[in-house]
Design a protein around this motif. Structure first.
Motif, mmCIF file in Angstrom:
data_model
loop_
_atom_site.group_PDB
_atom_site.id
_atom_site.type_symbol
_atom_site.label_atom_id
_atom_site.label_comp_id
_atom_site.label_asym_id
_atom_site.label_seq_id
_atom_site.Cartn_x
_atom_site.Cartn_y
_atom_site.Cartn_z
ATOM 1 N N CYS A 262 0.841 -1.198 0.000
ATOM 2 C CA CYS A 262 0.000 0.000 0.000
ATOM 3 C C CYS A 262 0.877 1.250 0.000
ATOM 4 O O CYS A 262 1.578 1.524 0.976
ATOM 5 C CB CYS A 262 -0.903 0.019 1.234
ATOM 6 S SG CYS A 262 -1.899 -1.473 1.397
ATOM 7 N N ASP A 263 0.849 2.005 -1.094
ATOM 8 C CA ASP A 263 1.633 3.245 -1.201
ATOM 9 C C ASP A 263 0.837 4.363 -0.533
ATOM 10 O O ASP A 263 -0.164 4.823 -1.058
ATOM 11 C CB ASP A 263 1.899 3.559 -2.674
ATOM 12 C CG ASP A 263 2.680 4.852 -2.853
ATOM 13 O OD1 ASP A 263 3.312 5.325 -1.885
ATOM 14 O OD2 ASP A 263 2.655 5.399 -3.983
ATOM 15 N N SER A 264 1.292 4.794 0.641
ATOM 16 C CA SER A 264 0.528 5.761 1.432
ATOM 17 C C SER A 264 0.750 7.182 0.946
ATOM 18 O O SER A 264 1.823 7.535 0.482
ATOM 19 C CB SER A 264 0.969 5.671 2.899
ATOM 20 O OG SER A 264 0.372 6.694 3.658
ATOM 21 N N PRO A 265 -0.271 8.036 1.071
ATOM 22 C CA PRO A 265 -0.024 9.468 0.872
ATOM 23 C C PRO A 265 0.766 10.016 2.058
ATOM 24 O O PRO A 265 0.853 9.367 3.100
ATOM 25 C CB PRO A 265 -1.429 10.068 0.823
ATOM 26 C CG PRO A 265 -2.297 9.109 1.549
ATOM 27 C CD PRO A 265 -1.666 7.750 1.391
ATOM 28 N N ALA A 266 1.329 11.202 1.892
ATOM 29 C CA ALA A 266 2.045 11.850 2.990
ATOM 30 C C ALA A 266 1.044 12.316 4.047
ATOM 31 O O ALA A 266 -0.158 12.285 3.822
ATOM 32 C CB ALA A 266 2.846 13.029 2.462
ATOM 33 N N GLY A 267 1.571 12.736 5.187
ATOM 34 C CA GLY A 267 0.714 13.296 6.231
ATOM 35 C C GLY A 267 0.258 12.252 7.221
ATOM 36 O O GLY A 267 0.670 11.089 7.164
ATOM 37 N N ILE A 268 -0.593 12.721 8.138
ATOM 38 C CA ILE A 268 -1.128 11.789 9.133
ATOM 39 C C ILE A 268 -2.644 11.888 9.143
ATOM 40 O O ILE A 268 -3.297 11.574 10.106
ATOM 41 C CB ILE A 268 -0.568 12.084 10.541
ATOM 42 C CG1 ILE A 268 -0.768 13.555 10.893
ATOM 43 C CG2 ILE A 268 0.887 11.735 10.648
ATOM 44 C CD1 ILE A 268 -0.505 13.863 12.354
ATOM 45 N N GLU A 269 -3.214 12.358 8.021
ATOM 46 C CA GLU A 269 -4.658 12.509 7.961
ATOM 47 C C GLU A 269 -5.320 11.215 7.474
ATOM 48 O O GLU A 269 -4.671 10.197 7.321
ATOM 49 C CB GLU A 269 -5.035 13.678 7.051
ATOM 50 C CG GLU A 269 -4.938 15.026 7.743
ATOM 51 C CD GLU A 269 -3.513 15.552 7.758
ATOM 52 O OE1 GLU A 269 -2.881 15.484 6.690
ATOM 53 O OE2 GLU A 269 -3.030 15.963 8.816
ATOM 54 N N ALA A 270 -6.620 11.352 7.192
ATOM 55 C CA ALA A 270 -7.435 10.189 6.863
ATOM 56 C C ALA A 270 -6.806 9.261 5.824
ATOM 57 O O ALA A 270 -6.806 8.038 6.008
ATOM 58 C CB ALA A 270 -8.811 10.658 6.386
ATOM 59 N N GLY A 271 -6.252 9.835 4.742
ATOM 60 C CA GLY A 271 -5.709 8.999 3.667
ATOM 61 C C GLY A 271 -4.584 8.102 4.154
ATOM 62 O O GLY A 271 -4.536 6.904 3.851
ATOM 63 N N ALA A 272 -3.665 8.691 4.924
ATOM 64 C CA ALA A 272 -2.526 7.921 5.436
ATOM 65 C C ALA A 272 -3.005 6.887 6.463
ATOM 66 O O ALA A 272 -2.508 5.760 6.509
ATOM 67 C CB ALA A 272 -1.499 8.851 6.060
ATOM 68 N N MET A 273 -3.991 7.268 7.264
ATOM 69 C CA MET A 273 -4.531 6.337 8.265
ATOM 70 C C MET A 273 -5.189 5.149 7.576
ATOM 71 O O MET A 273 -5.075 4.009 8.014
ATOM 72 C CB MET A 273 -5.563 7.045 9.152
ATOM 73 C CG MET A 273 -4.963 8.059 10.103
ATOM 74 S SD MET A 273 -3.716 7.344 11.182
ATOM 75 C CE MET A 273 -2.264 8.115 10.549
ATOM 76 N N MET A 274 -5.886 5.431 6.459
ATOM 77 C CA MET A 274 -6.549 4.364 5.717
ATOM 78 C C MET A 274 -5.521 3.388 5.150
ATOM 79 O O MET A 274 -5.730 2.178 5.172
ATOM 80 C CB MET A 274 -7.355 5.007 4.569
ATOM 81 C CG MET A 274 -8.457 4.153 4.056
ATOM 82 S SD MET A 274 -9.710 3.915 5.308
ATOM 83 C CE MET A 274 -10.668 5.402 5.089
#
Ligand SMILES: Nc1ncnc2c1ncn2[C@@H]1O[C@H](COP(=O)(O)OP(=O)(O)OP(=O)(O)O)[C@@H](O)[C@H]1O
Ligand SMILES: [Mg+2]
Lengths: 269, 236
Positions: free
Chosen positions: A118-130
């Motif tokens: 799973c290639d995560s987006p940067a940050g610690i918001e919803a997308g990265a948590m998902m």
């Protein structure tokens, strides 16, 4: 049982997508059926780095919404057997991913694949948590500088508290440190943190050290994961990383300033 | 449907106590802004109490309360108030609190106030001290609070992480973040760590920032405690 591995960092631009592509390709080259899932909804670029941007018809969000099935959506790599990409949507925003939707898709993929990256987006918001929520293992991509190390520490905290494994009180996510854009010359001059410094602070096992390399830039410009450039330092370092991920013990390379000796100059090195 | 639940219970909470000889609006504002500047974020929406001295008269509590709100602080009440001060503070909607023994006023507190304190002090002492043990590293962004307890961390406390205890704090790894011991006001609590690289250490509301910690014990094992109203660092 499929293994779900999240490639994450907190900080942006440290090499998550480069690493997802390179590791995914390496796993497939080793004969393991692998899919790389782009969780960076709205900013997709995994398909660019993998050189399949022109073949994207449907995407992750379409599958979640039931507008397409996985078979229609997965893109099979033309160079490497056993390698597939699930592209992100360019047009939706990050809220398009729901936990239920992601779980359904991962569950479906798990029936067919050995590794789900799973290639995560940067940050610690919803997308990265998902991207990290369902993970069994995590590759924490870190550059040898203070802010990146700090963000990795933050993400490690999230892995141990916000993941499904944490919520259910199951075994913790297996964490791996991947140090990228490592420049031994700058480390020697004290301009960058050393491998030891980073390891001391983050205190998780080291899975790989990828040197800062022109080969990575060439690779992404030509849509070829750098692992396919097997003569390059970065390509070799990623292959070592994959081998360690598969449980082998491999010595670390590219950690010290290379002195071009006479023999190397004559025979090439 | 279950019965609706309602209960009143006495509890102790850590509050930051302000001692200031200057309680004019301008004076307070300058002093507060200076402190906040030293530790940005640390006091965000922190609950605070002003410790009064008998000679301080005609304090404009309503405006002071507005000042705190503007600075993103929460002024809860006053302590050590004379009968007159008490009335004025209450009129401005502030609580009038009694001070525990461990945070004895540094300046001229009346003996009457001292006597009053003894009751409150007893209740501080009665809190049984347990120990909370954390096995892992505490990562940036995480906060651990050992309420009414000592805290033992077997790993490191990362930069940007925060450990708080009403009791002592023991850290067996490196302390890179913030450690706040004696959070309920007990100046007898200490911080022990195997490697001091902290952003902030605090005991009973007194704190030192990283800059003040650079010295003989930086990067070394250290014990941090209170002595005569100030923080001292010594060997572990
Ligand atoms: N080892 C390396 N040597 C040189 N350049 C690199 C290396 N690794 C990554 N880069 C470059 O760094 C940039 C960011 O890489 P990449 O897109 O993989 O990061 P990312 O973490 O996925 O970013 P984002 O947070 O935006 O998703 C790219 O230009 C990439 O080519
Ligand atoms: Mg990316």
């Amino acid at each position: 049982m499929a293994k779900i591995i999240v490639v994450t960092s907190g900080k942006g631009g440290v090499g998550k997508t480069t690493s997802s592509a390179a590791i995914g390709t390496g796993l497939a080259l080793s004969g393991h059926k692998t899919v790389i899932v782009d969780f960076d909804i709205g900013l997709r670029n995994l398909d660019l780095i993998m050189g399949c941007e022109r073949r994207v018809v449907y995407d992750f969000v379409n599958v979640i919404n039931g507008e397409a099935n996985l078979k229609q959506t997965l893109i099979k790599d033309k160079r490497v057997d056993n390698l597939f990409i699930l592209p992100a949507s360019q047009t939706r925003d990050k809220d398009a991913l729901t936990k239920e939707g992601v779980e359904k898709v991962l569950h479906e993929l798990a029936k067919d694949f050995e590794f789900i990256l799973c290639d995560s987006p940067a940050g610690i918001e919803a997308g990265a948590m998902m991207a990290l929520y369902f993970a069994d293992e995590a590759v924490v991509v870190t550059n040898p500088e203070v802010s990146s190390v700090r963000d990795s520490d933050r993400i490690l905290g999230m892995l141990s508290s916000k993941s499904r494994r944490a919520e259910r009180g199951e075994d913790a996510i297996k964490e791996h440190l991947l140090l990228t854009r490592y420049n031994p010359e700058r480390v020697a001059k004290g301009e960058m943190l050393s491998v030891e410094d980073v390891q001391e602070i983050l205190a998780i096992p080291l899975i790989g050290v990828i040197p800062e390399s022109q080969a990575v830039l060439n690779a992404s410009n030509s849509g070829q994961p750098v692992t396919l450039d097997q003569d390059s330092d970065a390509g070799q370092a990623y292959l070592d990383t994959v081998s360690r991920l598969l449980g082998n013990t491999v010595d670390f390379r590219f950690l010290t300033v290379e002195k071009k000796g006479l023999l190397k100059r004559i025979f090439g090195g | 449907m279950s019965e609706p639940f309602f209960e009143l219970k006495g509890s102790l909470f850590p509050l930051t106590v302000i001692h200031s000889s200057d309680l004019t609006l301008a004076g307070l504002q300058t002093a507060l802004e200076k402190k906040l500047g030293q530790a940005p974020g640390f006091f965000h929406q922190a609950a605070m109490v002003i410790q009064l001295a008998p000679e301080q008269q005609n304090i404009d509590f309503a405006s002071i309360k507005q000042l705190f709100t503007a600075l993103k602080l929460v002024l809860v009440g006053v302590t050590n108030a004379s009968p007159e001060q008490k009335q004025q503070a209450q009129a401005a909607g502030l609580a009038v609190l009694r001070l525990g023994q461990d945070a004895k006023p540094t300046s001229s507190a009346s003996t009457a106030a001292e006597k009053q304190n003894d009751n409150a002090a007893a209740s501080v002492q009665q809190v049984p001290m347990h120990t909370k043990v954390v096995e892992q590293n505490i990562r940036s962004g995480q906060q651990i609070y050992a309420k009414g307890a000592d805290l033992i961390v077997r790993g490191a406390v990362g930069a940007g992480a925060e450990v708080i205890a009403d009791g002592h704090i023991h850290i067996y790894g490196t302390l890179r973040g913030k450690a706040i011991a004696g959070a309920a006001g007990d100046t007898g609590k200490r911080i022990f760590c195997h490697n001091l690289q902290a952003e902030l250490v605090s005991i009973a509301g007194h704190y030192w920032l990283s800059d003040s910690l650079q010295g003989d014990f930086w990067n070394k094992a250290a014990c941090i405690r209170m002595q005569d109203d100030s923080i001292v660092i010594g060997e572990l």
